[in-house]
Enzyme design. Structure first.
Site, short mmCIF file in Angstrom:
data_model
loop_
_atom_site.label_atom_id
_atom_site.label_comp_id
_atom_site.label_asym_id
_atom_site.label_seq_id
_atom_site.Cartn_x
_atom_site.Cartn_y
_atom_site.Cartn_z
N ASP A 108 0.85 -1.19 0.00
CA ASP A 108 0.00 0.00 0.00
C ASP A 108 0.89 1.25 0.00
OD1 ASP A 108 -2.97 0.99 0.55
OD2 ASP A 108 -1.75 1.98 2.08
N HIS A 290 -7.28 -6.42 -0.53
CA HIS A 290 -6.20 -5.45 -0.43
C HIS A 290 -5.15 -5.81 0.61
CE1 HIS A 290 -4.30 -1.53 -0.73
NE2 HIS A 290 -4.39 -1.39 0.58
#
Length: 310
Positions: A108, A290
């Protein structure tokens, strides 16, 4: 969900004008440093599954809470969280341990820092493994203006910049609910509606998807952000246009060997031109959302170790 992994204790290390809370494993493996960089809104703890396995494989594993997170310093000035400072912290951390370079792994926002580390401090990065966020080429105009044009004012990147303090306060007031709603299997980090999604997650009563954290793991995140607050970590977003200018004067090409790991269910799209900017990249995908290294810990660890071995 009974899996619990022991995470090392931390040390505060002064670097680059701040103190970083750093977790280590395998310090005796001094020939093989590897630095793991967390994303937002995360913590070094997000690498709890990979840290012991990498140490057992012969790496000195260095896992910092980057500035603004955990017990690390939280500078007051927004510009103290620009990409020059974030990558400078990592370069100074290598200096502290006496390393010329290291393998860097990012997830991320941590992936964004690692890509930028390879641009701003290319000699300090030997190999790259990034999760979720592919390399982001510079847009024709600064990033926030570009995102506002395409995604609107309610996109959370834009909202963080255009309405400073609003999301920070709501997240600070709803920390436990926010994390309980956020860390879910195959649920993207933002809902498909374009609204102020991080605020929605902080206020929603009914979370979607199966949780990926047990109560003990969730408590680590809640306690960390209850102590640190969200302001400094969100200030990373408030430097995106500044970073756009900083990176204007460096080569956009990443030459180091790299591995890009995607989550098939992640809302972040795969790059269509990754090879143009990272010519020495290998790409794999895991069937998850994610939060790749937490949702698929064994698969992620195996992919990392297999790629490093080749």
């Amino acid at each position: 969900m009974s899996r619990i992994t022991t995470f090392p204790t931390s040390t505060l290390i002064p670097v680059n004008g701040v103190e970083l809370e750093v977790f280590e494993a395998g310090r005796g493996n001094s020939d093989n440093p590897i630095v793991l960089c967390h994303g937002w809104p995360e913590h070094a703890f997000s690498w709890r599954h990979q840290t012991p396995a990498l140490a057992a494989a012969g790496f000195h594993v260095i896992v910092p809470n980057q500035r603004g997170y955990g017990k690390s310093s939280r500078p007051d000035q927004v510009t103290d969280c620009d990409i020059s400072h974030l990558t400078g912290d990592l370069a100074a951390l290598l200096d502290h341990f006496g390393y010329d370079d290291a393998v860097f792994i990012g997830h991320d926002w941590g992936a964004n820092v690692v890509w930028s580390m390879a641009q701003l401090h290319p000699n300090r990065v030997s190999k790259i493994i990034n999760l979720a966020l592919p390399y982001q080429p510079r847009t024709p105009k600064p990033w926030i203006a570009f995102m506002e044009e395409f995604f609107g004012v309610d996109n959370y990147f834009v909202h963080f910049n255009r309405q400073p303090g609003v999301a920070d306060a709501i997240l600070d007031q709803n920390t436990s609910r926010f994390f309980r709603n956020l860390f879910r299997k195959n649920v993207p980090p933002t809902p498909p509606e374009p609204g102020m999604m991080m605020i929605n997650l902080a206020q929603a009563e009914a979370p979607l998807g199966e949780p990926i954290l047990n109560d003990e793991e969730l408590a680590v995140y809640v306690a960390a952000f209850a102590q640190s607050g969200f302001v400094c970590s969100i200030n990373w977003y408030r430097n995106m246009d500044r970073n756009w200018h900083i990176l204007a004067d460096v080569s956009p090409i990443i030459t180091q060997p790299a591995l890009m790991i995607y989550g098939e269910q992640d809302i972040i799209p795969k790059s269509e031109n990754l090879k143009d900017f990272v010519p020495n990249v290998d790409v794999i995908s895991l069937d998850c959302g994610h939060w790749i290294q937490q949702e698929k810990p064994d698969e992620t660890t195996n992919a990392i170790l297999e790629w490093l071995a080749t």
